[in-house]
Write a protein that holds these residues in place. Sequence first.
Motif, mmCIF file in Angstrom:
data_model
loop_
_atom_site.group_PDB
_atom_site.id
_atom_site.type_symbol
_atom_site.label_atom_id
_atom_site.label_comp_id
_atom_site.label_asym_id
_atom_site.label_seq_id
_atom_site.Cartn_x
_atom_site.Cartn_y
_atom_site.Cartn_z
ATOM 1 N N ARG A 149 16.551 20.340 -3.334
ATOM 2 C CA ARG A 149 17.227 21.767 -3.925
ATOM 3 C C ARG A 149 18.794 21.845 -3.671
ATOM 4 N NH1 ARG A 149 14.648 26.614 -0.971
ATOM 5 N NH2 ARG A 149 14.921 25.176 0.774
ATOM 6 N N THR A 150 19.164 21.210 -2.364
ATOM 7 C CA THR A 150 20.437 21.225 -1.879
ATOM 8 C C THR A 150 21.178 20.292 -2.225
ATOM 9 O OG1 THR A 150 19.814 20.244 0.124
ATOM 10 C CG2 THR A 150 20.001 22.516 0.051
ATOM 11 N N GLY A 151 20.801 19.241 -3.288
ATOM 12 C CA GLY A 151 21.560 18.093 -4.024
ATOM 13 C C GLY A 151 21.123 16.892 -3.150
ATOM 14 N N GLY A 152 21.414 15.764 -4.144
ATOM 15 C CA GLY A 152 21.220 14.568 -3.560
ATOM 16 C C GLY A 152 19.585 14.345 -3.729
ATOM 17 N N PHE A 153 19.061 13.196 -3.294
ATOM 18 C CA PHE A 153 17.551 12.745 -3.297
ATOM 19 C C PHE A 153 16.745 12.476 -2.137
ATOM 20 C CE2 PHE A 153 19.948 12.084 -7.462
ATOM 21 C CZ PHE A 153 18.853 12.107 -8.420
ATOM 22 N N ARG A 154 15.670 12.792 -2.032
ATOM 23 C CA ARG A 154 14.574 12.515 -0.942
ATOM 24 C C ARG A 154 13.897 11.342 -1.317
ATOM 25 N NH1 ARG A 154 13.694 16.134 2.556
ATOM 26 N NH2 ARG A 154 14.292 17.695 1.426
ATOM 27 N N THR A 155 13.953 10.370 -0.549
ATOM 28 C CA THR A 155 12.936 9.409 -0.653
ATOM 29 C C THR A 155 11.363 9.423 -0.142
ATOM 30 O OG1 THR A 155 14.675 7.693 -0.540
ATOM 31 C CG2 THR A 155 12.565 6.840 -0.082
ATOM 32 N N ILE A 156 10.695 9.247 -1.061
ATOM 33 C CA ILE A 156 9.013 9.658 -0.880
ATOM 34 C C ILE A 156 8.489 8.166 -0.711
ATOM 35 C CG2 ILE A 156 7.142 10.574 -1.501
ATOM 36 C CD1 ILE A 156 9.027 12.705 -0.688
ATOM 37 N N GLU A 157 7.801 7.817 0.417
ATOM 38 C CA GLU A 157 6.745 6.695 0.568
ATOM 39 C C GLU A 157 5.365 7.173 0.446
ATOM 40 O OE1 GLU A 157 10.089 4.149 3.359
ATOM 41 O OE2 GLU A 157 8.900 5.963 4.061
ATOM 42 N N ALA A 158 4.782 6.950 -0.530
ATOM 43 C CA ALA A 158 3.265 7.646 -0.872
ATOM 44 C C ALA A 158 2.231 6.543 -0.667
ATOM 45 C CB ALA A 158 3.369 8.272 -2.189
ATOM 46 N N PRO A 159 1.448 6.735 0.146
ATOM 47 C CA PRO A 159 0.500 5.742 0.420
ATOM 48 C C PRO A 159 -0.681 5.560 -0.886
ATOM 49 C CG PRO A 159 -0.177 7.507 1.519
ATOM 50 C CD PRO A 159 1.235 7.857 0.892
ATOM 51 N N TYR A 213 0.657 -1.278 -0.130
ATOM 52 C CA TYR A 213 0.016 0.010 -0.076
ATOM 53 C C TYR A 213 0.944 1.287 -0.110
ATOM 54 C CZ TYR A 213 -3.376 -3.474 0.872
ATOM 55 O OH TYR A 213 -4.508 -4.538 0.707
ATOM 56 N N TYR A 214 2.230 1.037 -0.385
ATOM 57 C CA TYR A 214 3.061 2.278 -0.459
ATOM 58 C C TYR A 214 3.696 2.194 -1.843
ATOM 59 C CZ TYR A 214 2.299 3.876 4.227
ATOM 60 O OH TYR A 214 1.866 4.370 5.354
ATOM 61 N N ARG A 215 4.001 3.421 -2.439
ATOM 62 C CA ARG A 215 4.720 3.442 -3.663
ATOM 63 C C ARG A 215 5.945 4.253 -3.268
ATOM 64 N NH1 ARG A 215 4.911 7.078 -8.340
ATOM 65 N NH2 ARG A 215 3.245 8.463 -7.197
ATOM 66 N N THR A 216 7.264 3.842 -3.420
ATOM 67 C CA THR A 216 8.514 4.556 -3.299
ATOM 68 C C THR A 216 8.991 4.996 -4.210
ATOM 69 O OG1 THR A 216 8.486 2.948 -1.277
ATOM 70 C CG2 THR A 216 10.536 4.137 -1.695
ATOM 71 N N PHE A 217 9.584 6.322 -3.982
ATOM 72 C CA PHE A 217 10.229 6.919 -5.277
ATOM 73 C C PHE A 217 10.966 7.957 -4.974
ATOM 74 C CE2 PHE A 217 6.119 9.006 -4.777
ATOM 75 C CZ PHE A 217 6.432 10.175 -4.859
ATOM 76 N N SER A 218 11.950 8.505 -5.691
ATOM 77 C CA SER A 218 13.019 9.319 -5.245
ATOM 78 C C SER A 218 12.809 10.801 -5.914
ATOM 79 C CB SER A 218 14.291 8.980 -5.304
ATOM 80 O OG SER A 218 14.481 7.858 -4.592
ATOM 81 N N ILE A 219 12.965 11.785 -5.137
ATOM 82 C CA ILE A 219 12.674 13.284 -5.961
ATOM 83 C C ILE A 219 14.239 14.013 -5.622
ATOM 84 C CG2 ILE A 219 10.418 13.208 -5.950
ATOM 85 C CD1 ILE A 219 10.385 15.278 -3.483
ATOM 86 N N PRO A 220 14.599 14.776 -6.423
ATOM 87 C CA PRO A 220 15.819 15.707 -6.049
ATOM 88 C C PRO A 220 15.531 16.599 -4.865
ATOM 89 C CG PRO A 220 14.917 16.272 -8.330
ATOM 90 C CD PRO A 220 14.082 15.007 -7.891
ATOM 91 N N GLY A 252 9.005 3.585 11.116
ATOM 92 C CA GLY A 252 9.072 5.160 11.008
ATOM 93 C C GLY A 252 8.007 5.706 10.494
ATOM 94 N N LEU A 253 7.925 7.155 10.535
ATOM 95 C CA LEU A 253 6.864 7.931 9.676
ATOM 96 C C LEU A 253 7.210 7.828 8.129
ATOM 97 C CD1 LEU A 253 6.569 10.951 12.182
ATOM 98 C CD2 LEU A 253 5.355 8.714 12.315
ATOM 99 N N PRO A 254 6.370 7.290 7.410
ATOM 100 C CA PRO A 254 6.840 7.587 5.899
ATOM 101 C C PRO A 254 6.414 9.032 5.479
ATOM 102 C CG PRO A 254 4.475 6.824 6.379
ATOM 103 C CD PRO A 254 5.084 6.958 7.776
ATOM 104 N N GLN A 255 7.634 9.494 4.697
ATOM 105 C CA GLN A 255 7.466 10.704 4.171
ATOM 106 C C GLN A 255 6.626 10.752 2.768
ATOM 107 O OE1 GLN A 255 10.970 13.308 4.719
ATOM 108 N NE2 GLN A 255 10.681 14.434 2.683
ATOM 109 N N GLY A 256 5.275 11.186 3.139
ATOM 110 C CA GLY A 256 4.568 11.204 1.904
ATOM 111 C C GLY A 256 3.086 10.791 2.560
ATOM 112 N N ALA A 257 3.151 10.359 3.679
ATOM 113 C CA ALA A 257 1.790 10.001 4.559
ATOM 114 C C ALA A 257 1.266 11.258 5.046
ATOM 115 C CB ALA A 257 1.785 8.944 5.579
ATOM 116 N N PRO A 258 -0.065 11.709 4.870
ATOM 117 C CA PRO A 258 -0.489 13.024 5.405
ATOM 118 C C PRO A 258 -0.493 13.051 6.645
ATOM 119 C CG PRO A 258 -2.439 11.657 4.578
ATOM 120 C CD PRO A 258 -1.097 10.851 4.092
ATOM 121 N N THR A 259 -0.312 12.040 7.339
ATOM 122 C CA THR A 259 -0.287 12.033 8.936
ATOM 123 C C THR A 259 0.988 12.382 9.581
ATOM 124 O OG1 THR A 259 -0.157 9.388 8.769
ATOM 125 C CG2 THR A 259 -2.139 10.281 9.280
ATOM 126 N N SER A 260 2.203 12.179 8.739
ATOM 127 C CA SER A 260 3.620 12.315 9.312
ATOM 128 C C SER A 260 3.684 13.562 9.721
ATOM 129 C CB SER A 260 4.476 11.717 8.087
ATOM 130 O OG SER A 260 4.372 10.307 8.128
#
Length: 294
Positions: A45-55, A36-43, A145-153
Amino acid sequence: MKLNHNPATLTVQDLLTLFQLSEKNLYKFTNRPKHYYRTFSIPKRTGGFRTIEAPTPLLKKIQHQILENFLAPHPVSRFAKAYKKGATLKEMARFHVNQQMVVRIDLTDFFGSLKEASVFRFFRQQGYSETVTVILTKLVTYRGGLPQGAPTSPTLSNILMRKIDERIARYCSEKKIRYTRYADDLVFSGDFSIKRLLAKLHNILAPQRLLINNKKTRVMRRHSTQMVTGLVVNDRLGIARNTRRKLRQELYYSEKFGIKSHTEAIGESRSPEIYIQVLEGRKHYIETYHPQPK
């Protein structure tokens, strides 16, 4: 759907009614979260990537119900300036205007470091039964942990950080240091010992498994540009000079050569229509936070 409830008497059946789920489907959400989660990365601003775990849409809908009924009514620290009604970037930045020194500290893997056990403890302390607590915890956490992408986080992060914010603020009050937190971005200003501050923060944060990202620690003294949430705070609130200069330049060339020719010349991938909307948005942002004297 709004649920008026007493934590001590809330049942699993009440949750099924609120979420409009069968017991079988609720079991799937709490025991097979990877479906029930889709994981992907977005760049970043300061470089590198942020992992998003979207429900998935249905889990996201359930999380919105939890946010409205179980999290939103809960108070958070006054030092938290993100994910809170009425809080703005301008408010946070203004608090640090005209200070001897500004220090920005970033926390590593902020959402992921706020653990499932802490979420369980929060719900349990509200008076929910162990079974209800387990269900609520499983529905708002992922991979421990808290998924970065969930509205509750975002709201949960403020709730879980409340006592930490208060401990940091007590130390800052003793040392006459100004303190605010915007998500994982801790900002301190005044005239103080950086070494002592960092030592105190380590003592407060480390037991909670929160680590300082030393590579992103920024010490900005009065003779340099002091930035907080993208705004300059040296003598008054404003936008950095190079940011304003760059926008003026882009607007000038767009007018002189035309939007289409200008975007082609700079290799802009967005359409001219989108590009001009972006410029207008940046212009509005600058006029809001750096108004021209009348």
